[in-house]
Motif scaffolding. Structure first.
Motif, PDB file in Angstrom:
ATOM      1  N   ASN A   6     -10.960  -1.403  -4.195  1.00 54.31           N
ATOM      2  CA  ASN A   6     -11.647  -0.413  -3.979  1.00 54.31           C
ATOM      3  C   ASN A   6     -10.338   0.783  -2.733  1.00 54.31           C
ATOM      4  N   THR A   7      -9.486   1.713  -2.828  1.00 55.18           N
ATOM      5  CA  THR A   7      -9.394   1.881  -1.312  1.00 55.18           C
ATOM      6  C   THR A   7      -9.370   3.179  -1.897  1.00 55.18           C
ATOM      7  N   GLY A   8      -9.949   3.869  -1.316  1.00 53.88           N
ATOM      8  CA  GLY A   8      -9.641   5.664  -1.032  1.00 53.88           C
ATOM      9  C   GLY A   8     -10.708   6.383  -2.626  1.00 53.88           C
ATOM     10  N   GLY A   9     -11.273   5.052  -3.510  1.00 51.90           N
ATOM     11  CA  GLY A   9     -11.483   5.302  -4.600  1.00 51.90           C
ATOM     12  C   GLY A   9     -10.670   5.012  -5.953  1.00 51.90           C
ATOM     13  N   MET A  10      -9.765   5.018  -5.500  1.00 49.96           N
ATOM     14  CA  MET A  10      -8.360   4.027  -6.854  1.00 49.96           C
ATOM     15  C   MET A  10      -9.039   2.890  -6.646  1.00 49.96           C
ATOM     16  N   LYS A  11      -8.875   1.787  -8.045  1.00 52.97           N
ATOM     17  CA  LYS A  11      -8.204   0.622  -8.122  1.00 52.97           C
ATOM     18  C   LYS A  11      -7.320   0.104  -7.694  1.00 52.97           C
ATOM     19  N   VAL A  12      -7.560  -1.160  -6.879  1.00 51.00           N
ATOM     20  CA  VAL A  12      -6.008  -1.536  -7.128  1.00 51.00           C
ATOM     21  C   VAL A  12      -5.932  -3.292  -7.753  1.00 51.00           C
ATOM     22  N   ALA A  13      -5.200  -3.735  -8.935  1.00 47.55           N
ATOM     23  CA  ALA A  13      -5.087  -5.540  -8.623  1.00 47.55           C
ATOM     24  C   ALA A  13      -4.379  -5.820  -8.422  1.00 47.55           C
ATOM     25  N   PRO A  14      -4.845  -6.455  -6.841  1.00 49.74           N
ATOM     26  CA  PRO A  14      -4.013  -7.757  -6.275  1.00 49.74           C
ATOM     27  C   PRO A  14      -2.916  -8.378  -7.049  1.00 49.74           C
ATOM     28  N   ARG A  15      -2.887  -8.483  -8.220  1.00 53.41           N
ATOM     29  CA  ARG A  15      -2.536 -10.079  -8.518  1.00 53.41           C
ATOM     30  C   ARG A  15      -0.827  -9.056  -8.941  1.00 53.41           C
ATOM     31  N   LEU A  16      -0.913  -7.426  -9.157  1.00 58.00           N
ATOM     32  CA  LEU A  16       0.298  -6.630 -10.249  1.00 58.00           C
ATOM     33  C   LEU A  16       0.733  -6.417  -8.533  1.00 58.00           C
ATOM     34  N   VAL A  17       0.703  -6.286  -7.207  1.00 55.81           N
ATOM     35  CA  VAL A  17       1.137  -5.749  -5.445  1.00 55.81           C
ATOM     36  C   VAL A  17       2.011  -6.885  -5.586  1.00 55.81           C
ATOM     37  N   GLU A  18       1.582  -8.584  -5.711  1.00 56.75           N
ATOM     38  CA  GLU A  18       2.160  -9.529  -5.250  1.00 56.75           C
ATOM     39  C   GLU A  18       2.754  -9.949  -6.307  1.00 56.75           C
ATOM     40  N   ASP A  19       3.471  -9.620  -7.427  1.00 53.13           N
ATOM     41  CA  ASP A  19       4.284  -9.612  -8.264  1.00 53.13           C
ATOM     42  C   ASP A  19       5.148  -8.858  -8.025  1.00 53.13           C
ATOM     43  N   ALA A  20       5.321  -7.611  -7.507  1.00 49.42           N
ATOM     44  CA  ALA A  20       6.153  -6.472  -7.258  1.00 49.42           C
ATOM     45  C   ALA A  20       6.353  -6.753  -5.642  1.00 49.42           C
ATOM     46  N   VAL A  21       6.066  -7.236  -4.804  1.00 55.18           N
ATOM     47  CA  VAL A  21       6.418  -7.593  -3.895  1.00 55.18           C
ATOM     48  C   VAL A  21       7.693  -8.974  -3.707  1.00 55.18           C
ATOM     49  N   VAL A  22       7.188  -9.944  -4.311  1.00 53.01           N
ATOM     50  CA  VAL A  22       7.986 -11.226  -4.601  1.00 53.01           C
ATOM     51  C   VAL A  22       8.876 -10.916  -5.774  1.00 53.01           C
ATOM     52  N   ALA A  23       8.917  -9.761  -6.104  1.00 55.73           N
ATOM     53  CA  ALA A  23      10.067  -9.706  -6.877  1.00 55.73           C
ATOM     54  C   ALA A  23      11.172  -8.963  -6.545  1.00 55.73           C
ATOM     55  N   HIS A  24      10.665  -7.416  -5.132  1.00 60.09           N
ATOM     56  CA  HIS A  24      11.526  -6.977  -4.776  1.00 60.09           C
ATOM     57  C   HIS A  24      11.868  -6.555  -3.020  1.00 60.09           C
ATOM     58  N   ILE A  25      10.923  -7.414  -2.161  1.00 61.97           N
ATOM     59  CA  ILE A  25      11.114  -7.674  -1.284  1.00 61.97           C
ATOM     60  C   ILE A  25      11.952  -8.903  -1.157  1.00 61.97           C
ATOM     61  N   PRO A  26      13.432  -9.054  -0.094  1.00 64.27           N
ATOM     62  CA  PRO A  26      14.152  -9.602  -0.458  1.00 64.27           C
ATOM     63  C   PRO A  26      12.985 -10.838   1.085  1.00 64.27           C
ATOM     64  N   ALA A  27      13.504 -12.117   0.562  1.00 61.48           N
ATOM     65  CA  ALA A  27      12.940 -12.926   1.535  1.00 61.48           C
ATOM     66  C   ALA A  27      11.020 -13.480   1.787  1.00 61.48           C
ATOM     67  N   VAL A  28      10.837 -12.621   0.390  1.00 60.62           N
ATOM     68  CA  VAL A  28       9.040 -13.130   0.664  1.00 60.62           C
ATOM     69  C   VAL A  28       9.615 -14.423  -0.818  1.00 60.62           C
TER      70      VAL A  28
END
Length: 382
Positions: free
Chosen positions: A277-299
């Motif tokens: 819960n960041t600034g009243g907005m909900k974030v599902a970690p799994r969605l961020v993790e998938d994006a990081v591995v898919a779009h950040i080189p070398a991760v």
């Protein structure tokens, strides 16, 4: 009927426990599997008449609980798995046998009438796997791995050769990055993603589709609920509102957020307890993790947690594992953080972009391949 402890060593010596597990599957001699160096405490409590196995949960959301799995639960799981994979076969054990995924390799072998080949989880090297598969004589060959094992083996020519010898490789215990799945499958590895837990006799959803007679729905709170013959009787020595009976069906409330589409396919977004819960907005970690591995080189691996912040309440924080030659372990400086956020901006809403990044050599784990999120949060909080 008393529940007796059953030490299950890592490595080939575990085969000596097969006769006791076979008796357990009759529902007349229940056991509590455990690691040899961990003497279990068996709390008092009622158990079903056909109890076979009392197995500890991974404890990823708190203190481990003891799930009561009946002979009917385990046989239904084994038979439905064989049906989905194309028939019974010989299994290779490469996971700790006292956790449900490893234990199920032994129980499925008993149900199939085959003897598993065993590697200690710490010894699953590419060369060892090649040797082990060479010794498998079954008409069909199966194994279960966690994503970290799959990732290491796919990167090695010998490991890849061994993986291709299996008719199916079940991968679970934690979310498997889409890029890893694509790479493995493009190289001829027959990977089957699994979703389940100790309370459902292990994996009961394969490649997003429930096994025979398993039903998955979303509750009013958006969490997934699982019903069917694989659902455990409950927990030993404690009451829990996670298990409910409705319409003649026994259900387990998983606490995992997810969706079931019109064709019955399940997508898991992660645990409700892990929501940030960041600034009243909900974030599902799994969605961020998938994006990081898919779009950040070398991760090659990512775990996202919320850490306290005086302005936002919580901020999105990322622990990243990089490939050899990538950034050195340690906090990512402001300019590097800005680059990461810009690379992720087309794929995530602004409130889900990481505000803190730490490069680590490996992610702390709890249980068979599960990230230890509290430990990761402590690292990022420091």
């Amino acid at each position: 009927m008393p529940i007796t402890p059953l030490p299950l060593p890592a490595g080939p010596d575990v085969l000596e426990a097969l006769p006791r597990l076979e008796r357990a599957l009759t529902g007349t001699a229940p056991v509590l599997p455990h690691a040899p160096d961990a003497a279990p405490q068996i709390p008092p409590g009622g158990a079903p008449d056909d109890l076979a196995v009392t197995v500890a949960t991974s404890g990823s959301t708190g203190t481990p609980k003891l799930s009561l799995l009946t002979a009917a639960n385990l046989i239904a799981s084994a038979e439905a798995t064989a049906e989905r994979l194309g028939g019974h076969g010989q299994w290779l054990l490469a996971l700790p046998p006292h956790h449900i995924a490893g234990l199920q390799v032994l129980l499925r072998s008993i149900t199939a009438g085959t003897t598993p080949v065993v590697l200690a989880a710490s010894e699953v090297t590419p060369f060892a796997l090649v040797e082990a598969t060479a010794g498998m004589a079954g008409e069909r060959r199966y194994t279960s791995l966690v994503p970290t094992q799959l990732a290491r083996l796919v990167e090695d020519p010998l490991g890849l050769e061994a993986l291709r010898r299996f008719d199916a490789i079940l991968v679970g215990g934690a979310a498997t990055p889409a890029a890893l799945l694509d790479r493995a499958r493009s190289q001829g590895v027959r990977v089957v993603t699994t979703y389940g837990m100790s309370e459902t006799a292990g994996g009961c959803v394969y490649n997003g589709t429930p096994l025979r007679d398993v039903i998955v729905r979303t509750g009013d709170d958006g969490a997934l609920e699982i019903g069917g013959p694989v659902v455990a009787h409950g927990y030993l020595g404690m009451e829990s509102d996670s298990f409910v009976a409705h319409g003649g069906q026994r259900w387990f409330r998983t606490g995992d957020l997810g969706v079931v589409d019109g064709e019955g396919r399940i997508t898991v977004h992660g645990r409700a307890d892990d929501l940030i819960n960041t600034g009243g907005m909900k974030v599902a970690p799994r969605l961020v993790e998938d994006a990081v591995v898919a779009h950040i080189p070398a991760v090659t691996g990512a775990v996202v947690v919320g850490v306290p912040d005086p302005e936002w309440g919580q901020i999105v924080a990322l622990a990243a594992v990089t490939s050899p030659g990538g950034p050195l372990p340690g906090p990512v400086a402001a300019d590097g953080l800005g680059e990461i956020r810009e690379m992720l901006r087309p794929h995530l809403p602004a409130h889900a972009l990481p505000r803190r990044v730490l490069v680590v050599t490996q992610v702390p784990l709890r249980g068979p391949g599960k990230p230890d999120r509290p430990a990761v949060a402590r690292l990022l909080g420091a």
